[in-house]
Write an enzyme that holds these catalytic residues in place. Structure first.
Site, PDB file in Angstrom:
ATOM      1  CE  LYS A   1     -15.279  25.942   1.851  1.00 30.60           C
ATOM      2  NZ  LYS A   1     -14.284  25.013   2.468  1.00 30.60           N
TER       3      LYS A   1
ATOM      4  CB  CYS B   1     -18.961   9.136   1.520  1.00 33.88           C
ATOM      5  SG  CYS B   1     -18.791   9.236  -0.262  1.00 33.88           S
TER       6      CYS B   1
HETATM    7  P1  NAD Z   1     -16.808  18.436   6.469  1.00 34.69           P
HETATM    8  O1  NAD Z   1     -18.281  18.402   6.531  1.00 34.69           O
HETATM    9  O2  NAD Z   1     -16.056  18.721   7.704  1.00 34.69           O
HETATM   10  O3  NAD Z   1     -16.321  19.521   5.416  1.00 34.69           O
HETATM   11  C1  NAD Z   1     -16.791  19.521   4.080  1.00 34.69           C
HETATM   12  C2  NAD Z   1     -16.644  20.914   3.522  1.00 34.69           C
HETATM   13  O4  NAD Z   1     -17.497  21.798   4.243  1.00 34.69           O
HETATM   14  C3  NAD Z   1     -15.244  21.503   3.621  1.00 34.69           C
HETATM   15  O5  NAD Z   1     -15.002  22.274   2.469  1.00 34.69           O
HETATM   16  C4  NAD Z   1     -15.340  22.390   4.839  1.00 34.69           C
HETATM   17  O6  NAD Z   1     -14.410  23.456   4.818  1.00 34.69           O
HETATM   18  C5  NAD Z   1     -16.755  22.921   4.714  1.00 34.69           C
HETATM   19  N1  NAD Z   1     -17.402  23.364   5.951  1.00 34.69           N
HETATM   20  C6  NAD Z   1     -17.201  22.930   7.213  1.00 34.69           C
HETATM   21  N2  NAD Z   1     -18.036  23.565   8.062  1.00 34.69           N
HETATM   22  C7  NAD Z   1     -18.782  24.417   7.318  1.00 34.69           C
HETATM   23  C8  NAD Z   1     -19.830  25.330   7.614  1.00 34.69           C
HETATM   24  N3  NAD Z   1     -20.293  25.505   8.849  1.00 34.69           N
HETATM   25  N4  NAD Z   1     -20.368  26.036   6.590  1.00 34.69           N
HETATM   26  C9  NAD Z   1     -19.929  25.855   5.335  1.00 34.69           C
HETATM   27  N5  NAD Z   1     -18.946  25.006   5.000  1.00 34.69           N
HETATM   28  C10 NAD Z   1     -18.381  24.287   5.976  1.00 34.69           C
HETATM   29  O7  NAD Z   1     -16.379  17.044   5.816  1.00 34.69           O
HETATM   30  P2  NAD Z   1     -14.914  16.538   5.485  1.00 34.69           P
HETATM   31  O8  NAD Z   1     -14.282  16.119   6.761  1.00 34.69           O
HETATM   32  O9  NAD Z   1     -14.199  17.490   4.599  1.00 34.69           O
HETATM   33  O10 NAD Z   1     -15.253  15.257   4.583  1.00 34.69           O
HETATM   34  C11 NAD Z   1     -15.565  14.035   5.122  1.00 34.69           C
HETATM   35  C12 NAD Z   1     -17.068  13.803   5.103  1.00 34.69           C
HETATM   36  O11 NAD Z   1     -17.551  13.960   3.770  1.00 34.69           O
HETATM   37  C13 NAD Z   1     -17.443  12.400   5.509  1.00 34.69           C
HETATM   38  O12 NAD Z   1     -18.571  12.431   6.337  1.00 34.69           O
HETATM   39  C14 NAD Z   1     -17.772  11.749   4.173  1.00 34.69           C
HETATM   40  O13 NAD Z   1     -18.630  10.644   4.259  1.00 34.69           O
HETATM   41  C15 NAD Z   1     -18.373  12.859   3.417  1.00 34.69           C
HETATM   42  N6  NAD Z   1     -18.310  12.607   1.984  1.00 34.69           N
HETATM   43  C16 NAD Z   1     -19.473  12.326   1.325  1.00 34.69           C
HETATM   44  C17 NAD Z   1     -19.447  12.040  -0.033  1.00 34.69           C
HETATM   45  C18 NAD Z   1     -20.710  11.725  -0.779  1.00 34.69           C
HETATM   46  O14 NAD Z   1     -20.692  11.788  -1.997  1.00 34.69           O
HETATM   47  N7  NAD Z   1     -21.818  11.404  -0.118  1.00 34.69           N
HETATM   48  C19 NAD Z   1     -18.238  12.051  -0.723  1.00 34.69           C
HETATM   49  C20 NAD Z   1     -17.068  12.347  -0.020  1.00 34.69           C
HETATM   50  C21 NAD Z   1     -17.128  12.627   1.334  1.00 34.69           C
END
Ligand code: NAD
Length: 482
Positions: free
Chosen positions: A178, A288
């Site tokens: 997803k 991140c």
């Molecule tokens: P996000 O948490 O808003 O979304 C991530 C994913 O989760 C998306 O696909 C989104 O559609 C989905 N999502 C959102 N709410 C959900 C729910 N309630 N249930 C299921 N799925 C849901 O994050 P983002 O804004 O897309 O990405 C940025 C964040 O990701 C930052 O905090 C960043 O640090 C983190 N990140 C971490 C890594 C790592 O490897 N640790 C790598 C890249 C990004």
């Protein structure tokens, strides 16, 4: 805007491309100007459960497929991605905004997980040992965990997928992916590439949706789903960890970070500025692993700030696909607003603006590369993930103070330090409460290394020898001795 890599997207379920049952679609937007690039099918929970049905149906056959065959499919997919690197880069740049050069970097990095895990597929093995008490023999057998759900963020539309898909395919798991609502196109193209590489129908299914919470909840509530791997924010990660309790799925959480970037008095300041440019500006700061807090020894802070400011001030902001552009747009208007708020508050709290701090006129969601000096240690900008091109600098006087401040955060993903002292390097490696420590480098991501965090940055590792373990269960067998 028309571009040959842009095509309307459909769901990929059981090897078939199809519309959502409801017929609904949603738009994908170009962050450089807010225009619509194309649209994709908008799945509801029923579509997602169809995808899980397909993954479940394919699981036994895929687990029984010889490891060499699984590995060779990944290897072919690696070659295909690399042969189409320009198209992949263009697609990533269009939907996410990063420059073409950065997008190509992501293609190479993302594809590398397929090459690495194509080689790991054939190294899955258990062990055989004598019972220490004598008598029986102990045998361990590794088995794929079963159907997985992968939820990925928008900031690395390819690599955050391949980091999960590579080891899962190698281990013999099937999956539903997803992708983020903002960047679904790259994942749909990856599904095409994997099918072309010979991945059997149903092993990988892709569900695009504008209703992620409902779609993912439906999948998590199904006891046939055995594993969730999530990359995204800590707040959403916590929701998913709670949801996983009902069916006790195995979980891997790659969450947010607040990386410290330490520059000690014995560091090569020019090298530290080079490293800072990478650690801060890779992906416009939307990573991140992005250096979030610059902790610089008081004796070199002015020199570091001046040189970093000069480099940041020269960066050209603009549409990622244009020649000569160094910094693309942020993902959306909310991102610009929250970055600007953090900068404004830091200045209000006493920080000095060395460069930047402005929102360029529209269209598009840009933010000027920014350096702040004299940021109070407890300023909001030092406590939150900035996710933008802003480098806040604070100073320290002693190594103990630097380490204590570096650890004073709920997060624990990446950390960086510049020093030429070997003893200090060892102390940092041992005392920094982070999953990753980069010494004299601004780039630590590597498919051969275990990527992951501690504390509020999550748990589990992606890449390295460790990455495939996330997708394997261990069965222990007791066998009578001879
Ligand atoms: P996000 O948490 O808003 O979304 C991530 C994913 O989760 C998306 O696909 C989104 O559609 C989905 N999502 C959102 N709410 C959900 C729910 N309630 N249930 C299921 N799925 C849901 O994050 P983002 O804004 O897309 O990405 C940025 C964040 O990701 C930052 O905090 C960043 O640090 C983190 N990140 C971490 C890594 C790592 O490897 N640790 C790598 C890249 C990004």
């Amino acid at each position: 805007m028309t571009d040959s890599v842009l095509r309307p997207g459909r769901l990929f379920i059981g090897g078939t491309w199809r519309e959502a049952e409801s017929g609904q679609r949603f738009s994908v937007t170009d962050p450089a100007d807010g225009s619509t690039l194309t649209d994709v099918a908008d799945a509801d929970p029923g579509d997602a459960l169809d995808a899980l049905d397909a993954a479940v149906a394919a699981q036994a056959g895929w687990a029984a497929t010889p490891a060499r065959e699984r590995g060779e499919i990944l290897r072919r997919a690696f070659e295909l991605i690399m042969s189409q690197a320009d198209d992949y880069a263009r697609l990533i740049s269009l939907e996410m905004g990063k420059t073409l050069a950065e997008a190509k970097g992501e293609v190479t990095y993302g594809a590398e997980f397929f090459r690495w895990f194509s080689e790991e597929a054939v190294r899955i093995h258990g062990r055989w040992m004598q019972n220490p008490a004598g008598g029986t023999r102990l045998l361990t057998v590794k088995k794929p965990v079963g159907p997985c759900l992968f939820i990925t963020p928008w900031n690395f539309p390819l690599a955050m997928g391949t980091r999960k898909i590579g080891p899962a395919v190698a281990a013999g798991c099937t999956m539903v992916v997803k992708p983020a609502e903002a960047t679904p196109l790259t994942m749909l193209r990856l599904a095409e590439t994997l099918a072309e590489a010979g991945l059997p129908d149903g092993v990988l299914n892709v569900v695009t949706t504008s209703s992620s919470p409902a779609v993912c909840s439906a999948l998590m509530a199904d006891d046939r789903l055995r594993k969730l791997s999530f990359t995204g924010s800590t707040s959403v990660g916590k929701i998913l960890v709670k949801q996983s309790a009902d069916e006790l799925q195995r979980i891997s959480m790659e969450l947010g970070g607040n990386a410290p970037f330490l520059v000690f008095e014995d560091a090569d300041v020019d090298a530290a500025v080079d490293g800072a440019m990478i650690a801060k500006m890779r992906n416009m700061g939307e990573a991140c692993t992005a250096a979030n807090r610059f902790l610089v020894h008081e004796s070199v802070a002015d020199a570091f700030a001046e040189r970093l400011g000069a480099r940041m001030g020269k960066l050209a902001t603009g549409r990622g696909q244009e020649e000569g552009v160094d910094v693309g747009p942020l993902i959306d208007a909310n991102a610009v607003e929250s970055v600007h708020q953090l900068v404004t508050d830091a200045v209000h709290d006493g920080a000095t603006l060395v460069v930047g701090g402005t929102v360029p006129d529209g269209p598009g969601t840009f933010y000027s590369p920014t350096v702040l000096l004299g940021v109070p240690a407890d300023a909001q900008i030092n406590r939150e993930e900035i996710f933008g091109p802003v480098a806040p600098i604070t100073t320290f006087a002693t190594e103990d103070e630097a380490i204590e401040r570096a650890n004073a955060t709920e997060y624990g993903l990446a950390s960086y330090a510049y020093t030429n002292d070997l003893g200090r390097t060892i102390r940092l490696a041992e005392r920094l409460e982070y999953g990753m420590v980069g010494i004299n480098t601004g780039l630590i991501s590597n498919a051969a290394a275990p990527f992951g965090g501690v504390k509020a940055s999550g748990f589990g590792r992606e890449g390295g020898f460790e990455g495939i373990e996330e997708y394997l269960d261990t069965t222990y067998v007791s066998i009578p001795g001879a």
